[in-house]
Design a protein around this motif. Structure first.
Motif, PDB file in Angstrom:
ATOM      1  N   LEU A   1       0.873  -1.257  -0.114  1.00 46.75           N
ATOM      2  CA  LEU A   1      -0.038   0.114  -0.043  1.00 46.75           C
ATOM      3  C   LEU A   1       0.864   1.326  -0.154  1.00 46.75           C
ATOM      4  N   ALA A   2       1.979   1.297   0.618  1.00 42.80           N
ATOM      5  CA  ALA A   2       2.591   2.324   0.651  1.00 42.80           C
ATOM      6  C   ALA A   2       3.507   2.719  -0.556  1.00 42.80           C
ATOM      7  N   LEU A   3       3.912   1.578  -1.398  1.00 40.85           N
ATOM      8  CA  LEU A   3       4.363   1.708  -2.724  1.00 40.85           C
ATOM      9  C   LEU A   3       3.452   2.262  -3.642  1.00 40.85           C
ATOM     10  N   ARG A   4       2.025   1.866  -3.440  1.00 39.54           N
ATOM     11  CA  ARG A   4       1.146   2.049  -4.349  1.00 39.54           C
ATOM     12  C   ARG A   4       0.715   3.800  -4.091  1.00 39.54           C
ATOM     13  N   LEU A   5       0.442   4.052  -2.930  1.00 33.51           N
ATOM     14  CA  LEU A   5       0.281   5.361  -2.617  1.00 33.51           C
ATOM     15  C   LEU A   5       1.467   6.556  -3.071  1.00 33.51           C
ATOM     16  N   ARG A   6       2.737   6.063  -3.015  1.00 34.95           N
ATOM     17  CA  ARG A   6       3.746   6.828  -3.598  1.00 34.95           C
ATOM     18  C   ARG A   6       3.763   7.082  -4.903  1.00 34.95           C
ATOM     19  N   GLU A   7       3.584   5.919  -5.484  1.00 34.87           N
ATOM     20  CA  GLU A   7       3.277   6.088  -7.168  1.00 34.87           C
ATOM     21  C   GLU A   7       2.201   6.794  -7.493  1.00 34.87           C
TER      22      GLU A   7
END
Length: 112
Positions: free
Chosen positions: A69-75
């Protein structure tokens, strides 16, 4: 990765504890019973081992979901901005009263 053997050992030991059978009760009776003595439930060590293994897998899964989820939010923050020019076009520019009196021009510079 130095932690791989320790992780494998930590996961294998509880599984071995679950696989062990309790010692059989010896008796002098001649009756043959097909039901195991003691109800056939898990031993306390087996319950603890099962709890540790499932808790560890659950924690590992939770960390994985949080990282995903953190990687998706960052992207998403990288590819989508928050400025929407269509809002200003539809709304007619600024809303509300003007910010105050207009600014004065600076004094004119003159040559000596």
């Amino acid at each position: 990765m130095a932690g791989a053997p320790q992780l494998a050992l930590a996961l294998a030991l509880p599984c071995l504890a679950l696989a062990q059978t309790p010692p059989s009760v010896t008796s002098n009776s001649t009756t043959n019973s097909t039901t195991p003595p003691g109800g056939g439930g898990l031993s306390p060590a087996g319950v603890v081992a099962l709890t540790v293994v499932l808790g560890g897998l659950g924690a590992f899964g939770l960390v994985g979901v949080l990282v995903f989820l953190a990687l998706r939010l960052r992207e998403k923050r990288r590819t989508e901005g928050s400025y929407r020019p269509s809002r200003e076009e539809l709304g007619g520019g600024r809303r509300g009263p003007p910010p105050g009196p207009p600014l004065r021009l600076p004094p004119e510079e003159r040559l000596i």
